[in-house]
Design an enzyme around this catalytic site. Structure first.
Site, PDB file in Angstrom:
ATOM      1  N   HIS A  18       0.852  -1.199   0.000  1.00  0.00           N
ATOM      2  CA  HIS A  18       0.000   0.000   0.000  1.00  0.00           C
ATOM      3  C   HIS A  18       0.885   1.245   0.000  1.00  0.00           C
ATOM      4  O   HIS A  18       2.127   1.137  -0.032  1.00  0.00           O
ATOM      5  CB  HIS A  18      -0.993  -0.016   1.166  1.00  0.00           C
ATOM      6  CG  HIS A  18      -0.373  -0.136   2.537  1.00  0.00           C
ATOM      7  ND1 HIS A  18       0.417   0.849   3.090  1.00  0.00           N
ATOM      8  CD2 HIS A  18      -0.422  -1.124   3.469  1.00  0.00           C
ATOM      9  CE1 HIS A  18       0.802   0.479   4.299  1.00  0.00           C
ATOM     10  NE2 HIS A  18       0.320  -0.728   4.544  1.00  0.00           N
ATOM     11  N   HIS A  21       3.929   1.495   2.357  1.00  0.00           N
ATOM     12  CA  HIS A  21       5.167   0.820   1.924  1.00  0.00           C
ATOM     13  C   HIS A  21       5.852   1.640   0.831  1.00  0.00           C
ATOM     14  O   HIS A  21       7.080   1.769   0.802  1.00  0.00           O
ATOM     15  CB  HIS A  21       4.869  -0.581   1.371  1.00  0.00           C
ATOM     16  CG  HIS A  21       4.101  -1.447   2.318  1.00  0.00           C
ATOM     17  ND1 HIS A  21       2.881  -1.985   2.004  1.00  0.00           N
ATOM     18  CD2 HIS A  21       4.384  -1.845   3.578  1.00  0.00           C
ATOM     19  CE1 HIS A  21       2.439  -2.680   3.032  1.00  0.00           C
ATOM     20  NE2 HIS A  21       3.327  -2.621   4.000  1.00  0.00           N
ATOM     21  N   CYS A 126       1.973 -10.763  19.443  1.00  0.00           N
ATOM     22  CA  CYS A 126       1.078 -10.296  18.367  1.00  0.00           C
ATOM     23  C   CYS A 126       1.594 -10.865  17.060  1.00  0.00           C
ATOM     24  O   CYS A 126       2.729 -10.573  16.655  1.00  0.00           O
ATOM     25  CB  CYS A 126       1.036  -8.772  18.283  1.00  0.00           C
ATOM     26  SG  CYS A 126       0.201  -8.212  16.769  1.00  0.00           S
ATOM     27  N   CYS A 129       2.394  -8.123  14.314  1.00  0.00           N
ATOM     28  CA  CYS A 129       3.704  -7.460  14.473  1.00  0.00           C
ATOM     29  C   CYS A 129       4.829  -8.470  14.420  1.00  0.00           C
ATOM     30  O   CYS A 129       5.976  -8.093  14.259  1.00  0.00           O
ATOM     31  CB  CYS A 129       3.866  -6.801  15.837  1.00  0.00           C
ATOM     32  SG  CYS A 129       2.759  -5.502  16.262  1.00  0.00           S
ATOM     33  N   CYS A 143      -3.016  -5.919  21.071  1.00  0.00           N
ATOM     34  CA  CYS A 143      -1.778  -5.322  20.572  1.00  0.00           C
ATOM     35  C   CYS A 143      -1.978  -3.805  20.435  1.00  0.00           C
ATOM     36  O   CYS A 143      -2.976  -3.379  19.856  1.00  0.00           O
ATOM     37  CB  CYS A 143      -1.431  -5.920  19.207  1.00  0.00           C
ATOM     38  SG  CYS A 143      -0.240  -4.936  18.285  1.00  0.00           S
ATOM     39  N   HIS A 146      -1.916  -3.166  16.374  1.00  0.00           N
ATOM     40  CA  HIS A 146      -2.915  -3.797  15.507  1.00  0.00           C
ATOM     41  C   HIS A 146      -4.281  -4.009  16.166  1.00  0.00           C
ATOM     42  O   HIS A 146      -5.222  -4.423  15.505  1.00  0.00           O
ATOM     43  CB  HIS A 146      -2.390  -5.144  14.991  1.00  0.00           C
ATOM     44  CG  HIS A 146      -1.208  -5.005  14.088  1.00  0.00           C
ATOM     45  ND1 HIS A 146       0.086  -5.082  14.548  1.00  0.00           N
ATOM     46  CD2 HIS A 146      -1.127  -4.746  12.760  1.00  0.00           C
ATOM     47  CE1 HIS A 146       0.914  -4.897  13.526  1.00  0.00           C
ATOM     48  NE2 HIS A 146       0.205  -4.695  12.446  1.00  0.00           N
ATOM     49  N   LYS A 294      -3.106   4.727  11.423  1.00  0.00           N
ATOM     50  CA  LYS A 294      -2.021   4.238  10.571  1.00  0.00           C
ATOM     51  C   LYS A 294      -2.606   3.473   9.373  1.00  0.00           C
ATOM     52  O   LYS A 294      -3.477   2.626   9.547  1.00  0.00           O
ATOM     53  CB  LYS A 294      -1.131   3.287  11.378  1.00  0.00           C
ATOM     54  CG  LYS A 294       0.002   2.714  10.550  1.00  0.00           C
ATOM     55  CD  LYS A 294       0.838   1.720  11.347  1.00  0.00           C
ATOM     56  CE  LYS A 294       2.003   1.248  10.492  1.00  0.00           C
ATOM     57  NZ  LYS A 294       2.131  -0.178  10.372  1.00  0.00           N
ATOM     58  N   LYS A 297      -1.982  -2.922   6.298  1.00  0.00           N
ATOM     59  CA  LYS A 297      -2.490  -4.026   5.469  1.00  0.00           C
ATOM     60  C   LYS A 297      -3.759  -4.605   6.070  1.00  0.00           C
ATOM     61  O   LYS A 297      -4.689  -4.959   5.373  1.00  0.00           O
ATOM     62  CB  LYS A 297      -1.459  -5.158   5.409  1.00  0.00           C
ATOM     63  CG  LYS A 297      -0.232  -4.859   4.584  1.00  0.00           C
ATOM     64  CD  LYS A 297       0.459  -6.166   4.229  1.00  0.00           C
ATOM     65  CE  LYS A 297       1.952  -6.000   4.043  1.00  0.00           C
ATOM     66  NZ  LYS A 297       2.722  -6.129   5.293  1.00  0.00           N
TER      67      LYS A 297
HETATM   68  N1  MSP Z   1       8.975  -7.383   7.774  1.00  0.00           N
HETATM   69  C1  MSP Z   1       9.128  -6.333   8.686  1.00  0.00           C
HETATM   70  C2  MSP Z   1      10.407  -5.572   8.430  1.00  0.00           C
HETATM   71  C3  MSP Z   1      11.652  -6.387   8.508  1.00  0.00           C
HETATM   72  S1  MSP Z   1      13.090  -5.474   8.119  1.00  0.00           S
HETATM   73  C4  MSP Z   1      14.331  -6.459   8.504  1.00  0.00           C
HETATM   74  C5  MSP Z   1       7.943  -5.393   8.561  1.00  0.00           C
HETATM   75  N2  MSP Z   1       7.264  -5.428   7.395  1.00  0.00           N
HETATM   76  S2  MSP Z   1       5.952  -4.584   7.009  1.00  0.00           S
HETATM   77  O1  MSP Z   1       5.438  -5.137   5.787  1.00  0.00           O
HETATM   78  O2  MSP Z   1       5.062  -4.539   8.120  1.00  0.00           O
HETATM   79  O3  MSP Z   1       6.456  -3.177   6.573  1.00  0.00           O
HETATM   80  C6  MSP Z   1       7.062  -2.370   7.425  1.00  0.00           C
HETATM   81  C7  MSP Z   1       7.461  -1.058   6.838  1.00  0.00           C
HETATM   82  O4  MSP Z   1       6.517  -0.516   5.888  1.00  0.00           O
HETATM   83  C8  MSP Z   1       7.469  -0.021   7.940  1.00  0.00           C
HETATM   84  O5  MSP Z   1       8.560  -0.046   8.749  1.00  0.00           O
HETATM   85  C9  MSP Z   1       7.385   1.226   7.145  1.00  0.00           C
HETATM   86  O6  MSP Z   1       8.667   1.474   6.646  1.00  0.00           O
HETATM   87  C10 MSP Z   1       6.418   0.864   6.025  1.00  0.00           C
HETATM   88  N3  MSP Z   1       5.044   1.210   6.383  1.00  0.00           N
HETATM   89  C11 MSP Z   1       3.979   0.364   6.584  1.00  0.00           C
HETATM   90  N4  MSP Z   1       2.882   1.106   6.870  1.00  0.00           N
HETATM   91  C12 MSP Z   1       3.201   2.407   6.852  1.00  0.00           C
HETATM   92  C13 MSP Z   1       2.484   3.597   7.016  1.00  0.00           C
HETATM   93  N5  MSP Z   1       1.188   3.638   7.261  1.00  0.00           N
HETATM   94  N6  MSP Z   1       3.172   4.755   6.890  1.00  0.00           N
HETATM   95  C14 MSP Z   1       4.511   4.799   6.590  1.00  0.00           C
HETATM   96  N7  MSP Z   1       5.207   3.684   6.453  1.00  0.00           N
HETATM   97  C15 MSP Z   1       4.600   2.482   6.596  1.00  0.00           C
HETATM   98  O7  MSP Z   1       7.702  -4.650   9.495  1.00  0.00           O
END
Ligand code: MSP
Length: 500
Positions: A18, A21, A126, A129, A143, A146, A294, A297
């Site tokens: 999304h 990311h 969780c 997370c 959590c 979440h 926030k 997903k």
């Molecule tokens: N898989 C772990 C990261 C492991 S790194 C060794 C993870 N993945 S995640 O799919 O949940 O994505 C995390 C990252 O996506 C966040 O740290 C951030 O950089 C980005 N974001 C996810 N949602 C976000 C927002 N709503 N806003 C900004 N960034 C966001 O955690």
């Protein structure tokens, strides 16, 4: 030549990407492009995090094998990045054989050094997370991020002796006060360390979707412990020592604020345990929020970046995301705001400047561009703006860099309104005004190119220049006075459409 490595977190593949990311990945892309423009040797790493309970659970829900799920979803990330023109150098998947090999080598080294021991793990967990929480951190059993019910777990696992690294981390933090930015995040992580570290459970025996522990095949690694190692896998840890030693000392991790503890506490300790230096810098950013929540997903508020690219255009989307949500704090993401900014900054300010200049060159100069002057009244302002933009780029503040560029654009629009060249008779005065405006457009194109790569090339084409931005000497090219004129400028459709 300097080297520069930038990484994104590797994304969980339980669902499609999304805009949240895209926010991190796009920042990594513009930093990588900026450093390439500077002539640095760049390595931009992204990828997907494919093991763990969360992925196993998503696969089970869909009735598919976890590997099949990760193959499909990982590709969806690649597809979106292609659509956003993300120019990564490597896309790592934690199911890659190279990663599995590196994880085994890295963890075996730590195990052999005595930093891994067996113990019983008990706590609240969780799955979204992939992280555990204390009673105090939980919100009525949910959590805090979440809002999902925390699971009670009890297992015999292997533990990493994080507590043994407390003193070394304190020393490292004291000696490297800028290694985490912003400062608030550095302070948070440092206080956490000073309040005392506990050993952490790093393996699981209750499921098998993970990398098996080399010294005990009945366990797999806990997904976070393994995922962090991706950063060194891809740089050639234990497989390509020259790449590793070239890039690892100049590596910047970009992360969202919710994963600070893993990156700023666990990861440097893991590096120390394995005998390598911690990464050189960690930049932490806030969340994109939708009506204060926030974007996530699992929430219903996720926005597909592809749809916004289709609606606004590629460069517009890239600009709007970078400029509208400065790197650092949380920021509200709204469609109305995207539209407003598109129409004001892009269609009105930059688009209008370009089309005005091209139109006057056609009506008053036979379509052939005049040369810029060496003593233009714009020169000092442009030089100040360039200096501010470069400083901001180097400080990882691209929204500020764009602000400086847009000040230059607005200044040039005022300049045109002041002298109204469209009312003057053809001659030296018009030539000077148009040559100087074309020089501003040339400089603007270079400075916005990391964020708006196709628009930058298109602008250069329209003002009659063939500059290959991949091969420029930036310091030479950015100086005032290089627009030599004498070339046809091209009339075309508006560079940026207004959104109604
Ligand atoms: N898989 C772990 C990261 C492991 S790194 C060794 C993870 N993945 S995640 O799919 O949940 O994505 C995390 C990252 O996506 C966040 O740290 C951030 O950089 C980005 N974001 C996810 N949602 C976000 C927002 N709503 N806003 C900004 N960034 C966001 O955690």
């Amino acid at each position: 030549m300097k080297s520069f490595c930038v990484t994104t977190p590797i994304y969980y593949v339980n669902d499609a990407p999304h805009v949240g990311h895209a926010y991190t990945t796009l920042h990594a892309d513009v930093f990588a492009r900026w450093h390439r423009l500077m002539g640095d040797e760049v390595f931009f790493l992204t990828g997907t995090d494919e093991h763990g309970l969360k992925i196993a659970e998503a696969a089970e829900k869909q009735g598919v094998d976890p590997q099949a799920l990760t193959d499909v979803t990982s590709q969806r990330f690649k597809d979106v990045w292609a659509k956003l023109l993300i120019q990564y150098d490597d896309f790592i998947r934690t199911t890659d054989e190279r990663h599995i090999k590196a994880v085994k080598a890295f963890t075996k080294k730590i195990y052999d050094s005595g930093y891994i021991v067996k113990d019983t793990w008990e706590g609240l967990y969780c799955i979204s997370c992939e992280s555990n929480y204390t009673e105090a951190e939980s919100e009525n059993g949910l959590c805090p991020i979440h809002k999902r019910k925390l699971e009670s777990v009890k297992e015999d696992n292997y533990f990493f002796k994080l507590s043994e690294f407390e003193d070394r981390l304190i020393k490292y933090y004291s000696e490297n006060p800028k290694w985490i930015e912003p400062e608030t995040k550095y302070n948070e992580a440092f206080s956490f360390i000073k309040s005392g570290l506990k050993d952490i459970s790093i393996t699981r025996s209750s499921f098998d979707w993970g990398i098996s522990v080399p010294w005990d095949e009945t366990q797999v690694f806990y997904v976070w412990f393994e995922a962090l190692i991706n950063y060194v896998t891809a740089l050639g840890y234990e497989s390509d020592s020259s790449r590793f030693s070239n890039f690892w000392p100049n590596t910047v991790h970009l992360i969202g604020k919710e994963i600070t503890r893993f990156h700023c506490v666990w990861w440097p300790a893991m590096c120390m345990a394995a005998g390598i230096d911690p990464p050189s810098k960690i930049l932490v950013h806030g969340w994109l929020l939708v009506k204060g929540e926030k974007m996530s997903k699992s929430g219903l508020n996720k926005i597909d970046p592809s749809e916004l690219v289709d609606e606004f255009g590629l460069d517009q989307f890239r600009y709007l995301l970078i400029k509208g949500s400065p790197f650092g704090p949380d920021s509200e993401f709204s469609y109305e705001e995207l539209k407003r900014r598109n129409n004001s900054d892009l269609a009105n300010n930059l688009g209008n400047l370009l089309s005005r200049v091209v139109a006057v060159v056609h009506s008053k100069c036979d379509g052939i561009s005049p040369k810029c002057s060496s003593d233009s009244e714009l020169k000092q302002d442009v030089e100040d703006a360039v200096e501010a933009a470069v400083l901001s780029w180097n400080n990882f503040a691209p929204a500020d860099a764009l602000e400086a560029v847009w000040n230059m654009i607005k200044r040039t629009n005022f300049y045109l309104e002041k002298y109204e060249p469209w009312k003057l008779e053809p001659g030296d005065r018009i030539n000077a005004i148009m040559g100087d405006s074309l020089e501003v457009l040339r400089i603007v194109s270079i400075l916005i190119s990391p964020v708006m790569p196709t628009a930058a090339c298109d602008m250069l084409r329209r003002i009659g220049l063939k500059i290959d931005l991949k091969n420029v000497d930036f310091n030479e090219e950015i100086r005032w006075g290089q627009y030599l004129g004498g070339v046809p400028v091209i009339k075309d459709v508006p560079l940026f459409a207004r959104i109604k």
